[in-house]
Structure formats: structure tokens, C-alpha cells
Design a protein around this motif. Structure first.
Motif, short mmCIF file in Angstrom:
data_model
loop_
_atom_site.label_atom_id
_atom_site.label_comp_id
_atom_site.label_asym_id
_atom_site.label_seq_id
_atom_site.Cartn_x
_atom_site.Cartn_y
_atom_site.Cartn_z
N LEU A 256 7.29 13.70 -22.84
CA LEU A 256 8.57 12.91 -23.45
C LEU A 256 7.88 12.16 -24.85
CD1 LEU A 256 10.98 11.39 -21.06
CD2 LEU A 256 10.80 13.37 -22.84
N PHE A 257 6.33 11.34 -24.19
CA PHE A 257 5.60 10.49 -25.40
C PHE A 257 5.14 12.01 -26.61
CE2 PHE A 257 5.35 8.14 -22.00
CZ PHE A 257 5.35 7.24 -22.16
N PHE A 258 4.79 13.37 -26.64
CA PHE A 258 4.65 14.24 -27.28
C PHE A 258 5.99 14.66 -27.67
CE2 PHE A 258 0.99 13.24 -23.80
CZ PHE A 258 -0.04 13.07 -25.01
N GLY A 259 6.81 14.32 -28.08
CA GLY A 259 8.32 14.64 -28.75
C GLY A 259 8.86 15.37 -27.54
N GLY A 260 8.49 16.27 -26.70
CA GLY A 260 9.81 16.88 -26.28
C GLY A 260 9.29 17.29 -24.71
#
Length: 621
Positions: free
Chosen positions: A138-142
Motif C-alpha cells: 500500500l505504501f508503493f501504490g497498490g
């Protein structure tokens, strides 16, 4: 056949300064205090499940009464915690439930408990590690945005999805645990404190929003118990597993500086903190969003998003990652110590009980544990095996409660004497025989005693002998009655819980079997309440520690709750666990039974053992 049964029933000596030779190379360093024990307990218990459970249980079972579900589950967990606290302070050695059952119940049950705990911690650690990558993504976009080296990849020809991130984290935690218990507990403490800060943010910020919006979640049409009291109790059974983890504190008993004081306080404080945080989070989240509108996967993040705080998702996800990392450390920490304890007793190869000379931790066992957990986390989706974790924990909780009953009513009255002291035992027997011969000779030469003295002796000596014999007979009868009552309680609990869960049986048959099981349970409990506890319990193990209250009621309630949860885990889970336990039986038959350290011991009464140890120079008192 008889020798095999005796092997299953043999019990090892309770912890004492003489239980192992002084200067043994298998000793762990005493480094832990109350603060570190609380960090281990809270970190091992509060996993990412709390960030999901509040939504699932509120939607399906409890509704706004979710807080009461957490409270009841916390009380049920506290029953086991009380039992653990007494045994941990009396028997402060590595091994946790395996160690206690070996002392109180017997080698066969202890082996199965230790074997089940090995499975629990291996699968538990692997399952936790597999859950970290989706949260990190989630911290990298998905979900599919992790760097290639950490992302999951499917191997087509094997139909396997590998997880390099999970394996890397397991190896990282394994390396940290090899450095030393002081260093690893410090890191776990830091991670746990950060996770608690995230939960405090959820509580404080959520309370502010709740007071601003009027706590809409508590104004639903269904009331506080939309699913009734039964739904609330079903929710308690589900969230009970969120309290599993405090037993990790007991596994570090040998490394605690002051176990009689610190272990009970550490277990109790950790469980109290977990229960308080669970209840406060559930109070807030259920009040922000109606239970039927909760997101079952991300209830906390979605609750803040509904009120315009989308950025809170990243903070909550950070808390979930921290919770998973702390729980991973708590899952891998106990297993090397259980392997070491089993190897000390000869049930596993001595390779596992080697302690590193510098760090004084079982490095070899830790590395083996890390390799096994990392391999499972890398190659397998262990989510389907997660139920097997609960079997090991609930079995351990149950046998610890049974051990409390045995300790209080029928503690071992004989202790094993190692082969190195057999010569002292034979010498003690020869001395006793010589004293007896001298006494008989003295009686033959006392013919000139006065007639009055003969009359007094003939009257008094038989009375004294009769009183001593009657006292001994009464104690033997009390022990047999207590043992039968404990067996009645255990059988009654098993019959009652099994029949209550057997929905395929006709209603009248279920009622009859339940009544029979309940009668056995209540009869055994009533007898235990009526008879006296054993006087030897005061000198059992290390004195001055915590004493479990409300015995026998509290341990019996603990046995009943844990057995009910065990019976309802499902047939598939029990089949998989059964395969593992059968494998363990074969390992015990072909290795553990013949290599046990109790193979050549002689069992002697406690008083005689104390005399032999006192006269021996081979052990330091």
C-alpha cells in the motif's frame, strides 16, 4: 507393553538449583525484567488481526456489543494467564507448557504438547510473514507495486506463489534473535510501542470524531445486541484468538532475572494492556460507523475515510505492519526454547540444546526454526493452515490448567534420581538396613527393663503406630480420590463439549449425553472443592511466587472453555493436526522414548532424595 506405559507416565523433577549440574553449558543468560516481558507479551499478542477483527466480528456476530465480546474473551484468556503465572513462577525454565506438563502429567502428554507447539509456532510465524507484503504494498501504490525483489511471483509449472518479502523478514528476525535476548527484546519493545501509539491515535482521533458526529454507530435500529446475547458470545469465541501470544512470556522464564516476581506481573500486565487497547479501539470504531456498514477488510481505515481523513489509511497500515513484525518476533522466539527443552530431556537430539557461548541463546535451534519458517513463508500460502495454530495453543492452555489441578491435589511425591546418584541411593538403602538391624539388636538386649516400662511401651507404641498408619492411609485415600475427581472433570468436559457441538445427533440423545457429561464434571468439581489440597504443594518448585486463585473452579473453567473451542475448530483442521501428531508419535517411539534422560532413573520419595542430594558432592545445593 508395561514398559511403554511406564515411559509415557514418567515425570521429571521440578525445577531447583540441583536439577542440573552447576556450570552446565546449556544455561541461558538472565537478562529480562518486567518491562521487557511486557513488551514481549504485548508485541506477541497484538497482531494485525485487531485491524480486521473489529469489522468482521461486528458485522457478523456482535454489532455494537463488540466491546463486551472483547471483555469476555479477555476474561477467558485471563483464566489461562493465572494458571501460566503460577507454573511459570514455580518452574522458571524454558519450555513453557511442555515443561509444566512433563513435571505434572507425564512424558507422553508432554511430548505431544511440545510437538504441537512446534507446529503452532512454525505455521504461526509463516502466516504472519505472508501477511506483511500486502500491507507494505500500500505504501508503493497498490497490491502489485512492490519492488520486483520483494513482490510475489507465480511459478507456473509448480502452481506456487513465492513470497521473497516474507522469507527475507523471517531471516531478518532470526538473525536478530541470534544476537541475544536483550537486544531482540529491545527491538520488539520499540516496535510494540510504535504500534501502541498508532492504536492510541485511533482511540483519541476517533473519539474526537465520535463526539463531533454524535456516535452514530450506537443509534442503529437493532439496539446494542442486534444478534442477541448468543451473537455477542459467538463474537467472544472469535476474538479470543486475538489474545493468544501472552504464553510467549512463559517461554522466556529461564532468562528472567527475578522469575517469581516478574513473570506473573509480566503476563498479567501484558494481557491487561491488550484487553484495554482492544476494548477502546472497538468502542470507538463501532461508534463511528454502523456495524452493518463496516468494511470487513479495512474497518478502521474506512471509518476515518468516511469522515474525510483519507490520510489516516497510511498511519493505520503502518500500525498493521508494525504489529505483524512484532508478532513475527513473538512467534519465532519461543520455538527454539521449546526445542532446547526437549533436547535437554533427551527427546530430541542434543544438537538443539546447544547454547552459544557468547550470546547464551540457543543459536542452532533458532537457525533451524528460521529456516523452516522462511521456507514455508516463501513457498506456501499457509492461510489455510492457520487453524492448526489454534490447536497447539488451546491444547497448551488446557494442559496447563490440568497441571494446576495436579499440582494442588496430587503433586509428585517421588522424584527421579539420575544414574550418577544411584550409588548414593544404594548406600542410603544399606545404611537404612544397618540402622534397622542395630535397632533390633538393641531391643534384644533390653530384657532388664522394668515391668512398668514394658506395660507403657506395649500400650503407647501400638497407638502411635496405629495413628501413623491411619494418617498415611487417609492421605493415600485423599490422593486417589483427588486423582479420580480430576479424571472425572476432564472426561466430563470432553463428553459435554463434544455432545453439545454434535449437531448431527438427535436432540434427545444430545441432551442425555450432555447431562451425563455435566454430571461427571460437576461431581468431580464438587469433590475437589470438598477435599483438602495437598500439603506438599507449598514446597513444590520455587516458593514465593504467584498463587493461582479460586482453585479448583478457575482451572476447571479454563479447561471447559479451551476444550469447547478445540472441539469447534472443524474436522479439516483436526485431520491436518492429526497427521502431524501421528508423525510425532513415531518420532517418540523410535527416538524420544529410548533416548529420554529418564530412561535409567530410579524414583525415590522426596525426603529421601533430599537426603541423597545433601550428602552428594556431585551437585551443588
Amino acid at each position: 507393553m508395561g514398559g511403554g506405559v511406564r515411559a509415557l507416565m514418567r515425570r521429571k523433577q521440578v525445577d531447583s538449583e540441583r536439577a542440573r549440574p552447576a556450570g552446565s553449558s546449556h544455561q541461558l543468560r538472565k537478562e529480562l525484567s518486567i518491562t521487557q516481558l511486557v513488551a514481549i507479551g504485548v508485541g506477541s499478542t497484538i497482531g494485525a488481526g485487531v485491524y480486521v477483527l473489529v469489522g468482521t466480528v461486528a458485522r457478523e456476530h456482535s454489532g455494537p456489543a463488540l466491546t463486551l465480546s472483547f471483555l469476555i474473551a479477555g476474561i477467558a484468556a485471563a483464566l489461562s494467564a493465572f494458571c501460566y503465572a503460577e507454573l511459570a513462577s514455580r518452574c522458571p525454565s524454558a519450555g513453557s507448557a511442555y515443561h509444566y506438563s512433563y513435571i505434572c502429567v507425564g512424558e507422553g502428554v508432554a511430548w505431544l504438547i511440545g510437538w504441537a507447539l512446534i507446529l503452532e509456532y512454525t505455521i504461526g510465524g509463516s502466516a504472519v510473514a505472508r501477511g506483511i507484503a500486502p500491507n507494505l504494498a500500500l505504501f508503493f501504490g497498490g497490491p502489485d507495486s512492490l519492488p520486483w525483489i520483494l513482490a510475489r511471483h507465480e511459478i507456473p509449472w509448480l502452481d506456487v506463489v513465492v513470497d521473497p518479502c516474507a522469507a527475507f523478514l523471517v531471516f531478518l528476525v532470526t538473525g536478530l534473535l541470534c544476537v541475544g535476548i536483550k537486544e531482540s527484546s529491545f527491538v520488539q519493545g520499540v516496535v510494540t510501542v510504535l504500534n501502541c501509539f498508532v492504536m492510541l491515535f485511533v482511540i483519541i482521533a476517533g473519539s474526537y470524531i465520535g463526539f463531533q458526529t454524535g456516535w452514530v454507530g450506537y443509534k442503529v435500529a437493532g439496539g446494542f445486541f442486534p444478534y442477541g446475547v448468543n451473537g455477542m458470545l459467538a463474537g467472544s469465541a472469535t476474538v479470543f484468538f486475538a489474545y493468544i501470544g501472552f504464553d510467549s512470556v512463559a517461554s522466556t522464564a529461564e532468562e528472567v532475572k527475578n522469575p517469581q516476581r516478574d513473570l506473573p506481573l509480566g503476563i498479567g500486565t501484558a494481557l491487561s494492556i491488550c484487553c484495554s487497547l482492544y476494548m477502546l479501539v472497538s468502542v470507538v470504531i463501532v461508534g463511528l460507523v454502523p456495524y452493518f456498514a463496516m468494511d470487513p477488510d479495512t474497518p478502521i481505515s474506512s471509518a476515518f475515510a468516511r469522515h474525510g481523513m483519507h490520510w489516516a489509511m497510511y498511519l493505520v497500515t503502518t500500525g498493521a505492519v508494525l504489529a505483524l513484525c512484532s508478532t513475527l518476533m513473538g512467534s519465532i522466539l519461543p520455538q527454539p526454547r521449546i526445542l532446547m527443552a526437549m533436547a535437554r530431556d533427551g527427546l530430541l537430539p542434543s544438537f538443539f540444546c546447544d547454547v552459544h557461548e557468547k550470546t547464551q541463546v540457543p543459536v542452532k535451534s533458532t537457525i533451524v526454526t528460521g529456516i523452516c519458517a522462511a521456507s514455508l513463508a516463501f513457498f506456501m500460502d499457509v492461510s489455510q493452515l492457520a487453524g492448526m495454530v489454534s490447536v497447539g495453543t488451546l491444547l497448551a492452555f488446557t494442559i496447563v490448567a490440568v497441571s494446576i489441578l495436579i499440582l494442588r491435589y496430587v503433586p509428585p511425591d517421588q522424584v527421579p534420581l539420575p544414574s550418577s546418584l544411584h550409588a548414593s541411593f544404594r548406600l542410603s538403602q544399606e545404611n537404612d538396613e544397618e540402622k534397622l538391624r542395630d535397632t533390633l539388636e538393641d531391643e534384644d538386649h533390653e530384657q532388664g527393663a522394668s515391668e512398668i516400662s514394658d506395660v507403657v511401651e506395649s500400650v503407647i507404641d501400638p497407638l502411635i503406630e496405629k495413628q501413623l498408619y491411619a494418617s498415611k492411609l487417609d492421605e493415600t485415600k485423599r490422593r486417589k480420590t483427588a486423582a479420580c475427581s480430576i479424571a472425572s472433570v476432564c472426561i466430563g468436559v470432553l463428553v459435554l463439549t463434544t455432545s453439545a457441538s454434535a449437531t448431527f445427533l438427535p436432540f434427545l440423545v444430545r441432551c442425555f449425553v450432555c447431562a451425563f457429561g455435566g454430571l461427571l464434571l460437576l461431581t468431580g468439581l464438587a469433590v475437589l472443592c470438598w477435599i483438602d489440597q495437598d500439603g506438599g504443594r507449598h514446597s513444590f518448585g520455587h516458593s514465593g511466587g504467584f498463587i493461582c486463585p479460586f482453585v479448583p473452579l478457575l482451572p476447571v473453567m479454563c479447561i471447559l472453555i479451551n476444550t469447547y473451542l478445540l472441539v469447534n475448530l472443524g474436522g479439516g483442521t483436526w485431520m491436518r493436526v492429526g497427521v502431524w501428531l501421528v508423525m510425532g508419535v513415531f518420532v517418540y517411539i523410535f527416538y524420544g522414548r529410548t533416548h529420554s534422560s529418564l530412561t535409567d532413573v530410579v524414583y525415590v520419595p522426596v525426603a529421601q532424595a533430599n537426603e541423597i542430594y545433601g550428602s552428594s558432592s556431585g551437585f551443588v545445593a
